[in-house]
Write an enzyme that holds these catalytic residues in place. Structure first.
Site, PDB file in Angstrom:
ATOM      1  N   ARG A  58       8.220   6.425  -6.833  1.00 46.58           N
ATOM      2  CA  ARG A  58       7.329   5.757  -7.782  1.00 46.58           C
ATOM      3  C   ARG A  58       6.530   4.611  -7.167  1.00 46.58           C
ATOM      4  NH1 ARG A  58      10.153   4.462 -12.699  1.00 46.58           N
ATOM      5  NH2 ARG A  58      11.294   6.386 -12.403  1.00 46.58           N
ATOM      6  N   THR A  59       7.211   3.747  -6.377  1.00 46.36           N
ATOM      7  CA  THR A  59       6.464   2.614  -5.831  1.00 46.36           C
ATOM      8  C   THR A  59       5.443   3.086  -4.808  1.00 46.36           C
ATOM      9  OG1 THR A  59       8.406   1.227  -6.137  1.00 46.36           O
ATOM     10  CG2 THR A  59       6.675   0.363  -4.726  1.00 46.36           C
ATOM     11  N   LYS A  86      13.644   8.129  16.547  1.00 43.85           N
ATOM     12  CA  LYS A  86      13.906   8.197  17.989  1.00 43.85           C
ATOM     13  C   LYS A  86      14.252   6.826  18.562  1.00 43.85           C
ATOM     14  CE  LYS A  86      10.360  11.749  18.281  1.00 43.85           C
ATOM     15  NZ  LYS A  86       8.945  11.886  18.622  1.00 43.85           N
ATOM     16  N   ARG A 108       8.215  -1.192   2.798  1.00 45.67           N
ATOM     17  CA  ARG A 108       9.497  -1.271   2.083  1.00 45.67           C
ATOM     18  C   ARG A 108      10.587  -0.997   3.112  1.00 45.67           C
ATOM     19  NH1 ARG A 108      11.529   1.464  -3.477  1.00 45.67           N
ATOM     20  NH2 ARG A 108      10.406  -0.341  -4.246  1.00 45.67           N
ATOM     21  N   HIS A 136      10.565  -8.325  -4.386  1.00 45.12           N
ATOM     22  CA  HIS A 136       9.714  -7.178  -4.683  1.00 45.12           C
ATOM     23  C   HIS A 136       8.603  -7.768  -5.544  1.00 45.12           C
ATOM     24  CE1 HIS A 136       8.186  -3.303  -5.475  1.00 45.12           C
ATOM     25  NE2 HIS A 136       9.226  -2.714  -6.040  1.00 45.12           N
TER      26      HIS A 136
END
Lengths: 307, 433, 176
Positions: A58-59, A86, A108, A136
């Site tokens: 959603r974000t 990696k 994020r 947030h």
């Protein structure tokens, strides 16, 4: 007037005037979203990179849509398939993205402080889409926008935030934002999840939800991670729901005009009953719509901050 | 070779000296300390054959400092530091004897590793290196290491530092057994369950930064446990890197009651900065135990002042620059402290927490006594480990100038005023601007 | 230094005259709508619409358009232009849109406004009404209805003030 920093790392760095400006600008963008052609050329030619180390549908899609509606080019850097697996360091990943000419980096990450790190090391504008248990900010901004839209004001309202405050970056950003804008804040939840030290931020702490919700204007529910029950934070989700779940009875302790909010995704039956989630006082879907307008406003305003 | 250091302000608590004297060294040992009064008396040396004269007017002369807690990283982590670079950094900081912790790779839990370290030190070390052996094999906390054999090989104390000995029964046995060795067990006091996942001091700051906190009690419960076990077993306990008010109180009470043979050390960062140094996720301020609150800093200073804390050690923990960049959660803990220790500790003298003599006791004499070596003194006949310190001019701490490979310090940009300008160690004279 | 170019009465008469011109050019008021450009054109659009309704006897839809997001100078300005409300609560497809602004200068605002209007729909025609045309066009833009032509030099400023903002109705020329 304008935002003072090229980045949006958290609410802690904003003052009330900055928050007002973002909300006012978001109102203008909400108009854009009401049209048939929901796109404007304002940030044409700019490049936005979505750097999501934690999975999020959603974000990420909200930011992606916001960036596209401002006519930027969007690149999704999907960490699970990339060089990070990696063993590439955070710094190297960031410098690579910068070399690609990114103007905005939406990040994020599961570690607090990553947005700060990137902001300090890159020329691009960094937008924190959630770092660890720190902040947030766009979620808090869209929550405040929703409150202001529905109630007309933020100052003087009494807001109860219920749930796992300790691990919630959404809760923290909201606490900072609501206090800056003059709202009263109550934190409700088990003592293991609501740290006492937060009293120093001038909030009230309750473990009794009925008392905590008495006469509040807004009830903001937080998602409970079911994994926490194995670690001693609370015995079972059944017991959690009994004490801190939002049912219609509990909600009746709040004002008749109180609104119910939730950042999503919801755990129905764990922190919130379906009756309430789908009920008349829930503005949960409005939060999603407003998220798009707020994120467009943030990108637009950050673009105006010169290095 | 004969060296005369003239007109310096000599501080030697072992002889009760605190005044302007000439210090005479001959063939690697202290010959005599000539005070103002005694100059002119006695024989004159007519021949100046091979006499090096050093003018130390306006400077302090201290016995070479003894650091009980240093991570030299060799063998196994040479990218962070080596015995050569670590000891070079030590003498730059005025430290002439260094006790190195066993959490190397392989762990120093047997005499072969002890011998390797001593051999390396003999050929490449700039100062004396005294290995500390592990208490348990691999520092795993399950089986005792061969402490007696390691003692013979040259270990001066034992510790699982980096980790606690989690099993209380194991710690009891280790303390009982160590009585045959007549050296202390150095305990890293941390309850791993309480501290699990923590990266800074637990408090309002850790919550608002979104970083998992380590409560003071994670240290204090093990300090209390180890004191109780020392009482039970009669073993010698030395508590490493004390950081909290509660720990200081526990140690003070134990000493007052005389129930156990307990000594304690702290590090310059615990009396110089608080958790606020983390700032915006600066991993240079990430250390274990973590930087604590203002209250704890004051308690540490009080503990140094009243003798509860016996020793100032650095817990020098160098890391590679890349390791301290990036995610705060993933950065290794540790501060590169050899080259800032004296400057930071001298501030305690400026603040009246310690006298010059008290400082030398904490940093040279007491540590020597705890591990039973004849250092920290300028007594005639003692090894010529000497440091000349200039306190008259200020300088800015710049990690890029560190001789240690580890540039990880939260003190970058600080203004300090005690700079070693000359260190004599292992028979060699080192001078700096 | 300043000079009042138009006072309250002048402005009133000009708006009346412009309303008649709009009706004349469009042969009536049907299929006509007004969109005022934020901020200066919004009040003017309201007044022009009111006069058109008086004369033409029909309701004229009026909207407000924010052009901040369509400007061509976003990258070079010192600060981001403030985003204001856009309220166009009517269909513009196949309608005649009269854009209304207070001062016509370089023509870039009008260019942005036209792009914005096109994103709303497909009008049958776009016309432009301005209170003051001060010259110095940088794009090929022309007003269909002009209140007053005021030749200016590049370093002068034309300020339009309205009662709706708590000021007196007037148009002022300012220079240093």
């Amino acid at each position: 007037m304008g935002l003072k920093s090229k980045d949006l790392i958290g609410i802690k760095a904003l003052d009330a005037a900055d928050i007002e400006q973002i909300l006012d600008t978001a109102a203008g963008f909400k108009d854009v979203l009401g049209r048939d052609i929901k796109k404007v050329p304002a940030l044409r030619g700019k490049t936005t990179v979505n750097l999501f180390y934690e999975p999020s549908t959603r974000t990420r899609t909200s930011f992606e849509l916001a960036a596209k509606r401002l006519s930027t080019d969007v690149i999704n850097f999907s960490v699970s398939t990339s060089s990070v697996v990696k063993g590439e360091s955070l710094r190297d990943t960031a410098l690579t993205i910068q070399a690609l000419g990114a103007d905005f980096i939406i990040v994020r990450h599961s570690c607090s402080g990553v947005a700060h790190f990137l902001a300090n090391n890159l020329d691009a504008s960094v937008v924190n889409a959630g770092d660890g248990t720190n902040e947030h900010p766009t979620q808090a901004l869209l929550d405040l926008f929703t409150i202001r839209e529905k109630k007309g004001v933020i100052r003087g309202l009494e807001v109860a935030i219920v749930g796992d405050i300790l691990h919630s970056r959404v809760a923290k950003s909201n606490i900072y934002a609501l206090k800056k804008m003059g709202a009263g804040v109550r934190l409700v939840g088990p003592p293991t999840l609501v740290p006492d030290v937060l009293k120093d931020l001038d909030v009230e702490i309750y473990s009794d939800m009925d008392r905590g919700l008495k006469d509040v204007d807004i009830v903001m529910m937080l998602r409970i991670q079911v994994e926490r029950q194995g670690k001693g934070f609370f015995p079972t989700t059944v017991e959690y729901f009994r004490n801190w779940g939002l049912t219609p009875e509990r909600l009746s302790m709040a004002k008749k005009s109180a609104l119910v909010m939730h950042p999503g995704p919801m755990n129905r039956g764990v922190e919130i009953s379906s009756d309430v989630a789908d009920g008349m006082r829930s503005v949960i879907l409005d939060q999603v719509t407003n998220g798009l307008a707020v994120r467009m406003a943030v990108l637009y305003l950050l673009a105006g901050v010169k290095g | 070779m004969r060296v005369v250091i003239k007109n310096g302000h000599v501080i030697d608590p072992s002889q009760g000296i605190d005044g302007v004297c000439d210090l005479v060294l001959e063939d690697g040992k202290i010959k005599e300390v000539k005070s103002e009064k005694s100059k002119g008396k006695g024989q004159r040396h007519e021949d100046n054959r091979g006499t090096k004269e050093i003018d130390a007017s306006g400077k302090l002369i201290l016995p070479g400092l003894v650091d009980l807690h240093v991570h030299l990283r060799e063998p196994g982590y040479e990218y962070k530091e080596t015995i050569r670079t670590g000891t070079t950094a030590a003498i730059r900081g005025g430290i002439t004897s260094v006790c190195c912790m066993p959490n190397t790779n392989p762990v120093n839990d047997n005499s072969s590793v002890t011998e390797f370290i001593l051999k390396k030190a003999a050929s490449e070390g700039a100062c004396r290196v005294l290995p500390i052996g592990a208490i348990t094999k691999g520092q795993k906390g399950e089986e005792l290491a061969e402490m007696s054999i390691m003692r013979e090989a040259g270990c001066v104390a034992f510790s699982d530092d980096g980790r606690p000995v989690t099993d209380s029964l194991m710690m009891r046995r280790a303390m009982e057994y160590s009585r045959i060795l007549k050296v202390p067990l150095i305990s890293h006091c941390e309850d791993l369950a309480l501290s699990a996942g923590g990266v800074m001091h637990e408090g309002l700051l850790s919550v608002t930064l979104g970083l998992k906190g380590i409560p003071s009690q994670a240290e204090e419960v093990i300090v209390a446990r180890d004191i109780a076990l020392a009482e039970l077993t009669g073993g010698r306990l030395h508590i490493a890197h004390v950081s909290t008010e509660g720990s200081v109180a526990l140690i003070r009470s134990a000493k007052k009651r005389g129930i156990a043979d307990v000594t304690a050390e702290t590090c310059p960062h615990y009396f110089s900065i608080t958790e606020e140094a983390v700032g915006n996720y600066d991993a240079n301020a990430k250390v274990n135990p973590p930087l604590r609150s203002r209250k704890d800093v004051e308690a540490i200073k009080q503990g140094l002042h009243d003798g509860t804390i016996d020793v100032i050690a650095t817990d020098h923990a160098p890391h590679h620059r890349d390791e301290k960049l990036g995610e705060f959660d993933f950065a290794p803990s540790g501060i590169s402290g050899l080259e800032t220790s004296l400057g930071l500790s001298m501030r305690l003298v400026d603040e009246g927490v310690l006298t010059y003599s008290g400082l030398v006791e904490k940093m040279a004499l007491k540590p020597s006594g705890i591990i039973g070596i004849d250092r920290g003194t300028l007594r005639p006949g003692a090894e010529a480990d000497v440091v000349v310190v200039d306190c008259s001019r200020e300088y800015r701490v710049d990690a890029r100038e560190f001789l240690s490979k580890g540039k990880n310090t939260p003190f970058g940009g600080w203004t300090l005023s005690a700079k070693p300008v000359l260190t004599i160690s292992l028979g060699r004279i080192h001078e700096w601007e | 230094m300043s000079k009042v170019l138009l006072n309250k009465e002048d402005i009133g008469r000009i708006i009346t005259r412009m309303a008649h011109e709009v009706i004349e050019k469009n042969k009536g008021v049907s299929s006509l709508c007004l969109i005022g450009i934020q901020r200066g054109g919004v009040h003017l659009a309201g007044r022009l619409a009111a006069r058109l309704e008086e004369i033409g006897g029909q309701n004229i839809p009026v909207g407000a358009l924010d052009i901040a997001l369509y400007r061509d100078d976003i990258a070079v300005r010192k600060e981001q232009p403030v985003v204001r409300r856009t309220e166009v609560p009517f269909e513009i497809n196949n309608e005649k849109v009269v854009l209304v602004d207070d001062v016509l200068f370089t023509g870039r605002s009008i260019r942005a406004a036209m792009d914005a209007v096109m994103d709303f729909g497909r009008p049958s025609a776009i016309q432009l009404a301005v209170l003051v045309d001060r010259g110095h066009r940088e794009l090929p833009i022309k007003a269909d209805f002009v209140g007053k032509n005021v030749p200016t030099s590049i370093d002068e400023t034309v300020k339009v003030e309205f009662e709706e903002d708590g000021l007196e109705d007037r148009v002022v020329l300012e220079w240093v």
